[in-house]
Scaffold this motif. Structure first.
Motif, PDB file in Angstrom:
ATOM      1  N   ASN A   1       0.194   4.326  -2.485  1.00  0.00           N
ATOM      2  CA  ASN A   1       0.024   5.714  -2.015  1.00  0.00           C
ATOM      3  C   ASN A   1       0.958   6.686  -2.724  1.00  0.00           C
ATOM      4  O   ASN A   1       0.531   7.752  -3.162  1.00  0.00           O
ATOM      5  N   ILE A   2       2.240   6.320  -2.856  1.00  0.00           N
ATOM      6  CA  ILE A   2       3.171   7.281  -3.468  1.00  0.00           C
ATOM      7  C   ILE A   2       2.823   7.485  -4.940  1.00  0.00           C
ATOM      8  O   ILE A   2       2.860   8.610  -5.454  1.00  0.00           O
TER       9      ILE A   2
ATOM     10  N   SER B   1       7.199  -1.563   4.554  1.00  0.00           N
ATOM     11  CA  SER B   1       8.224  -1.587   3.508  1.00  0.00           C
ATOM     12  C   SER B   1       8.357  -3.018   3.008  1.00  0.00           C
ATOM     13  O   SER B   1       7.967  -3.970   3.702  1.00  0.00           O
TER      14      SER B   1
ATOM     15  N   ARG C   1       6.680   9.316   3.219  1.00  0.00           N
ATOM     16  CA  ARG C   1       6.463   7.874   3.086  1.00  0.00           C
ATOM     17  C   ARG C   1       5.255   7.446   3.894  1.00  0.00           C
ATOM     18  O   ARG C   1       4.954   8.063   4.914  1.00  0.00           O
ATOM     19  N   THR C   2       4.601   6.396   3.479  1.00  0.00           N
ATOM     20  CA  THR C   2       3.548   5.785   4.300  1.00  0.00           C
ATOM     21  C   THR C   2       4.247   5.110   5.493  1.00  0.00           C
ATOM     22  O   THR C   2       5.179   4.327   5.285  1.00  0.00           O
TER      23      THR C   2
ATOM     24  N   GLY D   1       9.766   9.339  -2.557  1.00  0.00           N
ATOM     25  CA  GLY D   1       9.433   9.314  -1.134  1.00  0.00           C
ATOM     26  C   GLY D   1      10.518  10.025  -0.343  1.00  0.00           C
ATOM     27  O   GLY D   1      11.666  10.152  -0.803  1.00  0.00           O
TER      28      GLY D   1
ATOM     29  N   ARG E   1      -0.409   9.585  -5.218  1.00  0.00           N
ATOM     30  CA  ARG E   1      -0.169  11.000  -4.900  1.00  0.00           C
ATOM     31  C   ARG E   1       0.696  11.664  -5.967  1.00  0.00           C
ATOM     32  O   ARG E   1       0.463  12.809  -6.336  1.00  0.00           O
TER      33      ARG E   1
ATOM     34  N   VAL F   1       0.822  -1.221   0.000  1.00  0.00           N
ATOM     35  CA  VAL F   1       0.000   0.000   0.000  1.00  0.00           C
ATOM     36  C   VAL F   1       0.858   1.275   0.000  1.00  0.00           C
ATOM     37  O   VAL F   1       0.435   2.318  -0.531  1.00  0.00           O
ATOM     38  N   GLY F   2       2.080   1.221   0.551  1.00  0.00           N
ATOM     39  CA  GLY F   2       2.977   2.384   0.496  1.00  0.00           C
ATOM     40  C   GLY F   2       3.307   2.728  -0.951  1.00  0.00           C
ATOM     41  O   GLY F   2       3.409   3.911  -1.322  1.00  0.00           O
TER      42      GLY F   2
END
Ligand code: CTP
Length: 131
Positions: free
Chosen positions: A19-20, A119, A114-115, A93, A23, A15-16
């Motif tokens: 998200n990046i 990782s 970063r979320t 990030g 965005r 999911v990180g």
């Protein structure tokens, strides 16, 4: 029309990563993603990715907010990749904060937070520890 570029390994997609990329896409009209080759990842992180470069590219290409994907073979070619793809903004990030400022003569450089708490490395450790 603003073209955005970003780079990463995006191994064991999480999911990180979503998200990046989501965005980054919001900063422009067209999102280009440079996916680190297996060899580059080995030289960068000392291990081969779990997913092959072709599979990682296929996963990233399938996202609705990603327009173009290419394989990044070398970290030193960042400026060439940016100019070849006519990118206006490089987004990374903030674990990379400051480390891409050297390309700011060819495009704008932005670092996004970063979320937290996720990782690829951590996921691999968690999976390894499952008995
Ligand atoms: N990223 C993020 N939030 C996270 C993890 C990654 O925003 N929790 C971003 C990174 O900053 C980078 C991109 O996703 O811009 C690709 O990062 P990558 O190194 O492929 O992912 P990691 O999960 O950080 O991988 P590793 O643990 O192997 O370093």
């Amino acid at each position: 029309m603003k073209r955005i570029i970003t780079f990463g390994t995006f191994d064991v997609f999480h999911v990180g990563h979503v998200n990046i990329l989501e965005r980054a896409a919001q900063f422009g009209d067209y999102l280009i993603v440079g996916v680190s080759s297996d060899a580059l990842n080995f030289s960068k992180k000392g291990r081969y990715p779990v997913y092959s470069q072709n599979d990682r590219c296929k996963i990233i290409s399938s996202l609705s907010f990603v327009d173009e994907v290419f394989i990044e073979e070398s970290l030193e070619l960042k400026k060439e990749y940016i100019t070849q793809h006519n990118a206006d903004i490089l987004i990374m990030g903030d674990d990379w904060a400051g480390r891409f400022d050297w390309v700011s003569d060819v495009c704008e450089v932005k670092y996004l937070p970063r979320t937290p708490s996720i990782s690829t490395t951590e996921i691999i450790e968690v999976v390894k520890s499952i008995k």
